[in-house]
Scaffold this motif. Sequence first.
Motif, PDB file in Angstrom:
ATOM      1  N   LEU A 214      -4.448 -33.668   8.810  1.00 51.77           N
ATOM      2  CA  LEU A 214      -3.716 -33.224   7.623  1.00 51.77           C
ATOM      3  C   LEU A 214      -4.541 -32.240   6.800  1.00 51.77           C
ATOM      4  O   LEU A 214      -4.031 -31.215   6.329  1.00 51.77           O
ATOM      5  N   LYS A 215      -5.820 -32.555   6.619  1.00 51.63           N
ATOM      6  CA  LYS A 215      -6.688 -31.680   5.832  1.00 51.63           C
ATOM      7  C   LYS A 215      -6.928 -30.353   6.559  1.00 51.63           C
ATOM      8  O   LYS A 215      -7.027 -29.296   5.917  1.00 51.63           O
ATOM      9  N   LEU A 216      -7.021 -30.412   7.881  1.00 48.26           N
ATOM     10  CA  LEU A 216      -7.187 -29.178   8.648  1.00 48.26           C
ATOM     11  C   LEU A 216      -5.952 -28.297   8.508  1.00 48.26           C
ATOM     12  O   LEU A 216      -6.053 -27.072   8.355  1.00 48.26           O
ATOM     13  N   THR A 217      -4.776 -28.921   8.543  1.00 50.18           N
ATOM     14  CA  THR A 217      -3.531 -28.167   8.336  1.00 50.18           C
ATOM     15  C   THR A 217      -3.504 -27.539   6.952  1.00 50.18           C
ATOM     16  O   THR A 217      -3.082 -26.389   6.773  1.00 50.18           O
ATOM     17  N   GLU A 218      -3.971 -28.299   5.941  1.00 49.39           N
ATOM     18  CA  GLU A 218      -4.032 -27.782   4.570  1.00 49.39           C
ATOM     19  C   GLU A 218      -4.981 -26.595   4.472  1.00 49.39           C
ATOM     20  O   GLU A 218      -4.679 -25.587   3.833  1.00 49.39           O
ATOM     21  N   MET A 219      -6.135 -26.715   5.126  1.00 48.11           N
ATOM     22  CA  MET A 219      -7.115 -25.622   5.109  1.00 48.11           C
ATOM     23  C   MET A 219      -6.543 -24.353   5.737  1.00 48.11           C
ATOM     24  O   MET A 219      -6.708 -23.255   5.212  1.00 48.11           O
ATOM     25  N   LYS A 220      -5.873 -24.523   6.869  1.00 45.23           N
ATOM     26  CA  LYS A 220      -5.299 -23.351   7.552  1.00 45.23           C
ATOM     27  C   LYS A 220      -4.188 -22.727   6.711  1.00 45.23           C
ATOM     28  O   LYS A 220      -4.036 -21.497   6.677  1.00 45.23           O
ATOM     29  N   SER A 221      -3.418 -23.570   6.043  1.00 38.10           N
ATOM     30  CA  SER A 221      -2.360 -23.052   5.172  1.00 38.10           C
ATOM     31  C   SER A 221      -2.954 -22.282   3.998  1.00 38.10           C
ATOM     32  O   SER A 221      -2.470 -21.199   3.633  1.00 38.10           O
ATOM     33  N   GLU A 222      -4.011 -22.852   3.407  1.00 36.24           N
ATOM     34  CA  GLU A 222      -4.701 -22.158   2.305  1.00 36.24           C
ATOM     35  C   GLU A 222      -5.269 -20.831   2.786  1.00 36.24           C
ATOM     36  O   GLU A 222      -5.204 -19.817   2.078  1.00 36.24           O
ATOM     37  N   TYR A 223      -5.821 -20.831   3.984  1.00 37.69           N
ATOM     38  CA  TYR A 223      -6.406 -19.602   4.539  1.00 37.69           C
ATOM     39  C   TYR A 223      -5.343 -18.524   4.715  1.00 37.69           C
ATOM     40  O   TYR A 223      -5.564 -17.356   4.373  1.00 37.69           O
ATOM     41  N   ARG A 224      -4.189 -18.917   5.245  1.00 33.70           N
ATOM     42  CA  ARG A 224      -3.104 -17.941   5.412  1.00 33.70           C
ATOM     43  C   ARG A 224      -2.632 -17.403   4.057  1.00 33.70           C
ATOM     44  O   ARG A 224      -2.355 -16.211   3.916  1.00 33.70           O
ATOM     45  N   ASP A 225      -2.550 -18.295   3.066  1.00 41.41           N
ATOM     46  CA  ASP A 225      -2.148 -17.856   1.720  1.00 41.41           C
ATOM     47  C   ASP A 225      -3.153 -16.856   1.157  1.00 41.41           C
ATOM     48  O   ASP A 225      -2.775 -15.862   0.530  1.00 41.41           O
ATOM     49  N   MET A 226      -4.449 -17.118   1.372  1.00 39.58           N
ATOM     50  CA  MET A 226      -5.484 -16.218   0.859  1.00 39.58           C
ATOM     51  C   MET A 226      -5.395 -14.850   1.536  1.00 39.58           C
ATOM     52  O   MET A 226      -5.582 -13.816   0.898  1.00 39.58           O
ATOM     53  N   GLU A 227      -5.105 -14.849   2.832  1.00 37.06           N
ATOM     54  CA  GLU A 227      -4.976 -13.566   3.536  1.00 37.06           C
ATOM     55  C   GLU A 227      -3.794 -12.765   2.993  1.00 37.06           C
ATOM     56  O   GLU A 227      -3.881 -11.546   2.852  1.00 37.06           O
ATOM     57  N   LEU A 228      -2.682 -13.464   2.702  1.00 36.15           N
ATOM     58  CA  LEU A 228      -1.511 -12.773   2.158  1.00 36.15           C
ATOM     59  C   LEU A 228      -1.782 -12.265   0.746  1.00 36.15           C
ATOM     60  O   LEU A 228      -1.363 -11.168   0.371  1.00 36.15           O
ATOM     61  N   LYS A 229      -2.482 -13.062  -0.054  1.00 35.12           N
ATOM     62  CA  LYS A 229      -2.749 -12.686  -1.433  1.00 35.12           C
ATOM     63  C   LYS A 229      -3.839 -11.618  -1.541  1.00 35.12           C
ATOM     64  O   LYS A 229      -3.937 -10.934  -2.561  1.00 35.12           O
ATOM     65  N   LYS A 230      -4.636 -11.495  -0.491  1.00 31.08           N
ATOM     66  CA  LYS A 230      -5.723 -10.518  -0.519  1.00 31.08           C
ATOM     67  C   LYS A 230      -5.187  -9.109  -0.720  1.00 31.08           C
ATOM     68  O   LYS A 230      -5.718  -8.333  -1.516  1.00 31.08           O
ATOM     69  N   ALA A 231      -4.116  -8.762   0.027  1.00 32.89           N
ATOM     70  CA  ALA A 231      -3.534  -7.417  -0.093  1.00 32.89           C
ATOM     71  C   ALA A 231      -3.016  -7.178  -1.500  1.00 32.89           C
ATOM     72  O   ALA A 231      -3.226  -6.113  -2.091  1.00 32.89           O
ATOM     73  N   SER A 232      -2.342  -8.193  -2.065  1.00 28.72           N
ATOM     74  CA  SER A 232      -1.822  -8.058  -3.431  1.00 28.72           C
ATOM     75  C   SER A 232      -2.962  -7.931  -4.427  1.00 28.72           C
ATOM     76  O   SER A 232      -2.914  -7.111  -5.348  1.00 28.72           O
ATOM     77  N   LEU A 233      -3.992  -8.738  -4.257  1.00 28.58           N
ATOM     78  CA  LEU A 233      -5.140  -8.693  -5.162  1.00 28.58           C
ATOM     79  C   LEU A 233      -5.844  -7.349  -5.096  1.00 28.58           C
ATOM     80  O   LEU A 233      -6.243  -6.787  -6.117  1.00 28.58           O
ATOM     81  N   LYS A 234      -5.955  -6.798  -3.882  1.00 24.59           N
ATOM     82  CA  LYS A 234      -6.603  -5.491  -3.723  1.00 24.59           C
ATOM     83  C   LYS A 234      -5.812  -4.417  -4.441  1.00 24.59           C
ATOM     84  O   LYS A 234      -6.383  -3.563  -5.135  1.00 24.59           O
ATOM     85  N   SER A 235      -4.483  -4.451  -4.291  1.00 26.25           N
ATOM     86  CA  SER A 235      -3.627  -3.466  -4.954  1.00 26.25           C
ATOM     87  C   SER A 235      -3.726  -3.590  -6.467  1.00 26.25           C
ATOM     88  O   SER A 235      -3.825  -2.590  -7.185  1.00 26.25           O
ATOM     89  N   ARG A 236      -3.728  -4.819  -6.977  1.00 26.68           N
ATOM     90  CA  ARG A 236      -3.821  -5.030  -8.419  1.00 26.68           C
ATOM     91  C   ARG A 236      -5.166  -4.568  -8.968  1.00 26.68           C
ATOM     92  O   ARG A 236      -5.249  -3.977 -10.055  1.00 26.68           O
TER      93      ARG A 236
END
Length: 229
Positions: A121-143
């Motif tokens: 469960l925690k590994l799934t949570e970590m991978k989900s957080e990682y995917r969210d960070m990758e998606l937010k990275k582009a937005s954060l860079k643009s901002r």
Amino acid sequence: MFELFKRVKTVVNSEVNSLIDKAEDPIKMVEQYLREMGSDIQEAEKATAKMMAEEKLLKMKWEEAESMVMKREEQAVQALQDQNEDLAKRALEDKIKIQEEAEQLQSLYLDASKTATDLKLKLTEMKSEYRDMELKKASLKSRAQSAKARTNINRSMSSHNSEGSKQGFKRMEEKVLRYEAEAETSEDLNASSRTLDDELTQMSTKTKMDEELERLKEKIAQQTKATNE
């Protein structure tokens, strides 16, 4: 391991302008956090796989022990039927020993199963957080880029003498207006000169015509006079 999540969430949820005020580059920070998170995920995957293997091994040993308990039970019954009570006692003694081992293996298996489930469960949570960070990275860079651009423009505007530029532009505009007025005046003068020349030319042409007209009138009068005589 999971304290990393809190650090990453803090970066992503904070204002970009606040990050820019610091010496840290927010994009590089997020990229570093992603690398650290990726490394943590790899370690978590290894730990989860190891625990899952341990779970399977304990389950197999527990099931083998339970099977042996049943086997010793059957063997004790067979020994009694064969009138061999001593062999039946030995079979029952081994059964009791194996039963205790089976109970211990069952407890270990259940603990390992729970731990493996939690890790998955925690590994799934970590991978989900990682995917969210990758998606937010582009937005954060643009901002971040947008905020930097606005900051640079505001600094340029504050340091630039806008009033002086406006005054200079106004002077140039007045100068162009003078040029245009001079051009129009020159055109008017040229037009006036052309009108005067035209009138003088017409006057000269009219005078010659009048002379020719008088000459013809005089010629006709002379001819008429000669005819009458």
